[in-house]
Design a protein around this motif. Structure first.
Motif, PDB file in Angstrom:
ATOM      1  N   TRP A  58       0.951  -1.253  -0.165  1.00 31.63           N
ATOM      2  CA  TRP A  58       0.013  -0.094  -0.209  1.00 31.63           C
ATOM      3  C   TRP A  58       0.859   1.197  -0.085  1.00 31.63           C
ATOM      4  O   TRP A  58       0.359   2.347   0.161  1.00 31.63           O
ATOM      5  N   SER A  98       3.350   4.468  -1.150  1.00 32.07           N
ATOM      6  CA  SER A  98       3.476   5.567  -2.313  1.00 32.07           C
ATOM      7  C   SER A  98       4.974   6.015  -2.214  1.00 32.07           C
ATOM      8  O   SER A  98       5.485   5.951  -1.203  1.00 32.07           O
ATOM      9  N   PRO A 111       6.611   9.615   1.749  1.00 26.02           N
ATOM     10  CA  PRO A 111       5.844  10.772   1.378  1.00 26.02           C
ATOM     11  C   PRO A 111       5.508  11.740   2.569  1.00 26.02           C
ATOM     12  O   PRO A 111       5.263  12.902   2.268  1.00 26.02           O
ATOM     13  N   ASN A 144       3.583  12.002  -6.245  1.00 25.20           N
ATOM     14  CA  ASN A 144       3.790  10.640  -5.546  1.00 25.20           C
ATOM     15  C   ASN A 144       2.945   9.532  -6.374  1.00 25.20           C
ATOM     16  O   ASN A 144       1.966  10.125  -6.874  1.00 25.20           O
ATOM     17  N   ASP A 162       1.141   5.822  -6.027  1.00 25.42           N
ATOM     18  CA  ASP A 162       0.545   4.725  -5.169  1.00 25.42           C
ATOM     19  C   ASP A 162       0.873   3.470  -5.663  1.00 25.42           C
ATOM     20  O   ASP A 162       0.454   3.342  -7.050  1.00 25.42           O
ATOM     21  N   SER A 166      -4.020   2.582  -5.753  1.00 23.41           N
ATOM     22  CA  SER A 166      -4.797   3.800  -5.768  1.00 23.41           C
ATOM     23  C   SER A 166      -6.165   3.608  -5.562  1.00 23.41           C
ATOM     24  O   SER A 166      -6.968   3.118  -6.347  1.00 23.41           O
ATOM     25  N   TYR A 181      -0.531  13.249   0.474  1.00 23.22           N
ATOM     26  CA  TYR A 181       0.864  12.611  -0.002  1.00 23.22           C
ATOM     27  C   TYR A 181       0.809  11.122  -0.389  1.00 23.22           C
ATOM     28  O   TYR A 181       1.703  10.231  -0.396  1.00 23.22           O
ATOM     29  N   GLY A 182      -0.464  10.847  -0.883  1.00 21.86           N
ATOM     30  CA  GLY A 182      -0.535   9.481  -1.279  1.00 21.86           C
ATOM     31  C   GLY A 182      -1.089   8.273  -0.366  1.00 21.86           C
ATOM     32  O   GLY A 182      -1.117   8.661   0.790  1.00 21.86           O
ATOM     33  N   GLN A 183      -1.676   7.273  -0.902  1.00 26.27           N
ATOM     34  CA  GLN A 183      -2.586   6.346  -0.131  1.00 26.27           C
ATOM     35  C   GLN A 183      -1.639   5.667   1.183  1.00 26.27           C
ATOM     36  O   GLN A 183      -2.034   5.222   2.126  1.00 26.27           O
ATOM     37  N   GLY A 184      -0.054   5.678   0.752  1.00 26.55           N
ATOM     38  CA  GLY A 184       0.659   5.092   1.695  1.00 26.55           C
ATOM     39  C   GLY A 184       0.694   5.940   2.928  1.00 26.55           C
ATOM     40  O   GLY A 184       1.352   5.461   4.230  1.00 26.55           O
TER      41      GLY A 184
END
Length: 358
Positions: free
Chosen positions: A32, A34, A120, A197, A199, A202, A347-350
């Motif tokens: 998961w 990013s 991220p 970034n 993912d 996503s 900053y992304g799913q991470g």
């Protein structure tokens, strides 16, 4: 430190347990995660390698195991990721000596390249983009999400100067419309690699749902910033069109006729309380949602928007009831934090596994 493991760890910590995270990689999130562009390249390279640490190389630890103990070897290579390939469609200029702007100094790390450990969350250098949007061609996201988006902005999907190139039309800025569109070079992408970034998984987050409730109740949402997806776009017949979501969108839309606007509003109003009118759909419970839409006297354009950009379901597999439920969920999430039902971590799913880890 993948998403399920991080949520379990947070729950244990919340109930008074002491938790130790052990991860074989130098970044949060597992599958998961990013990445910045250089981090993604490192991840690709790592997953293209065929070999893992062999049994022979790890004999040293066997002598440390006591008689009543059992060793559980952890494989660094993820068997669920296979056949990783990457292609570059930009100008193949050399990027060997190009450095990522604003990147952290490289430190010696165990395992994957040092570019990856710049999570991220540390990306304060990420400049603000003005909007986040979703383009759909077929079935889309299905996750649930968090708290009001911050007044900040979203991660750009590409360096600002390259944005005109990434749209299907390839249109250049108005002042250079008479000239050739700007070319995005590979070196430029590497140099600007921290301005966006990427993912591995996503998923947009619905503004009402189990995950949002969990993030709010656990206060985990305090560790992250979220951005509202400002509009939804659909790719149809070679063109990108904005999908009207709210009542205001429907009436302001220039691509819909007055008749289509009335059709769409009437259908969406029905979907909000479809359970109260079973006579409208019970004859079609054995049909697909796409077939049901055809019986509602909707134009092909409206059917496409509802199927792929509002309900976001399969044209061939989704039943009528599933489609109505998906449409109702979309509509119920509208307006909570913005004009679309979706939120996205800045900053992304991470970011979400990292927040639960903290």
């Amino acid at each position: 430190s993948g998403l399920p493991e991080s949520i379990i760890a947070a729950a244990c910590a919340r109930s008074g347990q002491r938790v130790l995270h052990v991860d074989s990689r130098n970044y949060y999130g597992g599958n998961w995660a990013s990445f910045s562009f250089s981090g993604l390249l490192s991840w690709i390279k790592e997953n293209q390698q065929k070999t893992d640490v062999s049994e022979d190389e790890s004999e040293d630890w066997r002598k440390l195991i006591l008689e009543d103990e059992e060793a559980i070897p952890l494989c660094r290579k993820d068997k669920t990721i296979q056949h990783v390939e990457d292609f570059c469609f930009g100008d193949q200029d050399s990027a060997a000596d190009v450095e990522e702007a604003g990147a952290l100094p490289k430190l010696p790390v165990f395992g994957a390249s040092a570019a990856e450990e710049a999570s991220p969350a540390s990306g304060d250098e990420c400049p603000a983009e003005e909007s986040t949007f979703l383009v759909t061609q077929g079935p889309g996201p299905g996750s649930d999400a968090e708290t009001p988006p911050e007044s900040g902005s979203a991660p750009s999907t590409a360096p600002d100067e390259s944005t005109p190139e990434l749209g299907p039309t390839g249109a250049a800025p108005s002042e250079t419309s008479a000239q050739e569109p700007k070319k995005v070079t590979y070196a430029q992408i590497v140099r600007e690699g921290r301005r966006f970034n990427i993912d591995l998984v996503s998923k947009l987050l619905y503004s009402r749902g189990l995950l949002i409730d969990l993030l709010i109740k656990s206060n985990v949402s305090r560790y992250a910033e979220f951005k509202n997806a400002t509009r939804i776009l659909a790719f149809r017949e070679g063109k990108v069109e904005q999908v009207p979501c709210s009542r205001a969108d429907v009436f302001n839309s220039k691509q819909l006729t007055m008749v289509e606007k009335r059709m769409l509003m009437k259908f969406l109003t029905f979907c909000l309380d479809y359970e109260q009118h079973p006579e409208e759909y019970q004859d079609y419970e054995g049909s697909t949602f796409a077939q049901f839409l055809q019986t509602r006297k909707l134009t092909p354009s409206l059917q496409h928007f509802i199927l792929h950009s509002i309900a976001m379901v399969s044209e061939t597999e989704c039943s009528t009831l599933e489609g109505l439920q998906a449409t109702k969920k979309f509509l119920q999430c509208l307006g909570r934090y913005g004009n679309t039902p979706f939120l996205f971590p800045l900053y992304g799913q991470g970011e979400i596994p990292q927040c639960f880890c903290r």
